[in-house]
Design a protein around this motif. Structure first.
Motif, short mmCIF file in Angstrom:
data_model
loop_
_atom_site.label_atom_id
_atom_site.label_comp_id
_atom_site.label_asym_id
_atom_site.label_seq_id
_atom_site.Cartn_x
_atom_site.Cartn_y
_atom_site.Cartn_z
N ILE A 264 29.45 -3.81 -15.16
CA ILE A 264 28.13 -4.39 -15.38
C ILE A 264 27.56 -4.97 -14.09
N HIS A 265 26.28 -4.72 -13.87
CA HIS A 265 25.55 -5.45 -12.84
C HIS A 265 24.10 -5.62 -13.29
N LEU A 266 23.60 -6.84 -13.14
CA LEU A 266 22.23 -7.18 -13.53
C LEU A 266 21.41 -7.51 -12.30
N ASP A 267 20.28 -6.82 -12.13
CA ASP A 267 19.30 -7.15 -11.09
C ASP A 267 18.17 -7.92 -11.75
N ILE A 268 17.88 -9.11 -11.23
CA ILE A 268 16.79 -9.92 -11.76
C ILE A 268 15.61 -9.82 -10.80
N HIS A 269 14.57 -9.14 -11.27
CA HIS A 269 13.35 -8.97 -10.48
C HIS A 269 12.31 -9.94 -11.03
N GLY A 270 12.19 -11.08 -10.41
CA GLY A 270 11.25 -12.08 -10.91
C GLY A 270 11.21 -13.29 -10.00
N ALA A 271 10.26 -14.16 -10.27
CA ALA A 271 10.06 -15.31 -9.40
C ALA A 271 9.56 -16.50 -10.21
N ASN A 272 9.32 -17.58 -9.51
CA ASN A 272 8.71 -18.81 -10.04
C ASN A 272 9.66 -19.70 -10.83
N LEU A 273 10.96 -19.51 -10.67
CA LEU A 273 11.90 -20.43 -11.29
C LEU A 273 11.67 -21.85 -10.79
N GLU A 274 11.31 -21.97 -9.52
CA GLU A 274 11.11 -23.30 -8.93
C GLU A 274 9.91 -24.03 -9.52
N LEU A 275 9.06 -23.32 -10.26
CA LEU A 275 7.90 -23.96 -10.88
C LEU A 275 8.19 -24.48 -12.28
N GLN A 276 9.39 -24.19 -12.79
CA GLN A 276 9.75 -24.61 -14.15
C GLN A 276 10.29 -26.04 -14.14
N SER A 277 10.54 -26.57 -15.34
CA SER A 277 11.07 -27.94 -15.43
C SER A 277 12.43 -28.02 -14.75
N GLN A 278 12.76 -29.20 -14.26
CA GLN A 278 14.04 -29.37 -13.57
C GLN A 278 15.21 -29.07 -14.50
N ALA A 279 15.06 -29.44 -15.77
CA ALA A 279 16.13 -29.19 -16.73
C ALA A 279 16.38 -27.68 -16.89
N PHE A 280 15.31 -26.90 -16.94
CA PHE A 280 15.48 -25.45 -17.08
C PHE A 280 16.05 -24.85 -15.80
N GLN A 281 15.57 -25.31 -14.66
CA GLN A 281 16.13 -24.83 -13.38
C GLN A 281 17.63 -25.10 -13.30
N ASP A 282 18.03 -26.31 -13.69
CA ASP A 282 19.45 -26.67 -13.63
C ASP A 282 20.28 -25.80 -14.59
N LYS A 283 19.72 -25.55 -15.77
CA LYS A 283 20.43 -24.73 -16.75
C LYS A 283 20.66 -23.32 -16.21
N VAL A 284 19.62 -22.71 -15.66
CA VAL A 284 19.73 -21.35 -15.13
C VAL A 284 20.68 -21.31 -13.94
N THR A 285 20.63 -22.32 -13.09
CA THR A 285 21.52 -22.37 -11.92
C THR A 285 22.97 -22.40 -12.35
N LEU A 286 23.29 -23.22 -13.35
CA LEU A 286 24.67 -23.30 -13.84
C LEU A 286 25.11 -21.98 -14.47
N LEU A 287 24.22 -21.36 -15.24
CA LEU A 287 24.56 -20.09 -15.87
C LEU A 287 24.77 -19.00 -14.82
N LEU A 288 23.98 -19.01 -13.77
CA LEU A 288 24.14 -18.04 -12.70
C LEU A 288 25.50 -18.19 -12.01
N GLU A 289 25.95 -19.42 -11.87
CA GLU A 289 27.25 -19.65 -11.24
C GLU A 289 28.38 -19.01 -12.05
N ASP A 290 28.24 -19.00 -13.38
CA ASP A 290 29.28 -18.44 -14.24
C ASP A 290 29.39 -16.92 -14.12
#
Length: 400
Positions: A264-290
């Motif tokens: 499996i490999h996933l390519d994420i083509h998208g932007a503007n994560l930095e414009l979202q709430s800090q809670a959502f940014q933190d959640k995605v960052t942690l999930l990406l680490e996994d």
């Protein structure tokens, strides 16, 4: 017979890559190529030089510098820009057809202003989301729980926004419907969206379901597998926000068996994560680490890059947690020969299930993981790849 056609968008696609902007631009280009005299008017968030209402981007492209301050009623902060300045421009152009693709940032009064300026012209409006129905950014999900909202009512809207009374929401709806009364014909890119608006109050005899126009794409051959045994190249295209379900997708990857992750490999083509709430940014960052070994963040992309990006892909995944309407990426993926995995609600289910790929239970990482396990089998890919067919009559339907 050639026509004079004014097309209006809430942003220029070269400055904002949303689906409505791209759809309006593709229609504009198609009509021009067919010989019609077209003028493209796009709203800009930047002030013009000297503070004027308009600025010229190109000879047939004009920027409208205005804004909305009353987002509750979707009302313009400066109706002079619409009724006087835009009115004069419309009178000078004297269109046969005026086609609005959005009122956001412009003002819901644009329909009345256009009809007043050119009563002889046919006024068309393409619906791209549910903003008129739902104050929650047009998402039709509950404000705090993000549960799906199946039908609007003043009482339910009041529970999402208790600072506004049910009477406020009743009057809001009536005001928006009054503005919509100036529209001669409505277009919806999906039957699901059309049904929602008909239930809400738009006359059924004014509604037409026509998909957005795409530029010409040639169906790609499947990605060469080589020594690989699975179709595990996955891709996400879109904004990285709360409603697009990127967190659901990352959780699904984490649930995959270890022996499958190797394929499996996933390519994420998208932007503007930095414009979202800090809670959502933190959640995605942690999930990406996994799942960091399985994911590449590719950033924003231009539509011209899609054939190259899709060539590297087996499956396109749309895990949105709201209804969606007719995401342009679904049409693009189908045209380029890439099947999809999408949430089983709204326009996604309508466009994908049994037609262009697989669906899964919305908001369920486990269900999405199971769909991925099914999708990566070469026989599943082959079956869905060969079933992909692009609708070719969209331009004629729009013209009619």
């Amino acid at each position: 017979m050639t026509k004079k056609i004014l097309i209006i968008s809430h942003a220029h696609p070269e400055l904002s890559k949303g689906g409505a902007e791209v759809a309006s631009w593709n229609l504009f280009q198609s009509l021009k190529e067919a010989g019609h005299e077209c003028l493209y008017l796009a709203r800009s968030e930047n002030l013009s030089h000297g503070g004027s209402t308009f600025s010229v981007r190109q000879q047939d492209q004009i920027m409208l510098h205005t804004s909305i301050t009353d987002w509750f009623c979707l009302s313009s902060s400066n109706t002079k820009h619409l009724f006087d300045d835009l009115g004069e421009l419309v009178k000078e152009f004297s269109p046969d057809i005026m086609h609005v693709h959005h009122y956001a940032h412009i003002g819901i009064e644009i329909f009345t202003a256009l009809k007043r300026a050119a009563p002889q012209a046919k006024l068309i409006f393409t619906l791209h989301e549910y903003m008129a129905i739902c104050m929650h950014n047009g998402q039709m999900v509950k404000n705090n729980s993000l549960k799906l909202c199946f039908k609007e009512s003043p009482a339910d809207c009041n529970r999402c926004f208790p600072e506004r009374s049910p009477a406020d929401f009743f009057l809001r709806k009536q005001y928006i419907l009054d503005q919509f009364a100036s529209v001669d014909e409505f277009i919806s890119p999906s039957q699901f969206l059309a049904d929602r608006y008909i239930d809400w109050g738009i006359p059924k005899n004014k509604m037409h379901v026509i998909e957005n126009i795409l530029p010409s794409f040639e169906k790609l051959l499947p990605r060469p597998l080589g020594t690989e045994k699975k179709r595990g190249r996955l891709a996400f295209f879109g904004q990285l926000n709360l409603y697009k379900g990127i967190d659901i997708l990352l959780q699904a990857l984490a649930l995959l068996p270890e022996d499958i992750k190797a394929h499996i490999h996933l390519d994420i083509h998208g932007a503007n994560l930095e414009l979202q709430s800090q809670a959502f940014q933190d959640k995605v960052t942690l999930l990406l680490e996994d799942v960091q070994e399985l994911v590449t963040m590719r950033g924003a992309y231009e539509s011209e890059q899609l054939p190259i990006l899709m060539q590297e892909t087996d499956w396109v995944i749309i895990p949105s947690i709201w209804w969606e309407n007719a995401p342009v990426v679904i049409q693009e993926a189908i045209a380029l020969g890439r099947p999809l995995i999408g949430s089983n609600i709204g326009g996604m289910k309508e466009k994908i299930e049994g037609i262009a790929g697989l669906t899964f239970q919305v908001k369920s990482p486990a269900s999405l993981a199971n769909a991925i396990l099914e999708a990566i089998e070469p026989l599943t890919f082959d079956k869905n790849y060969h079933s992909l067919h692009t609708k070719v009559d969209m331009y004629d339907a729009h013209l009619a």
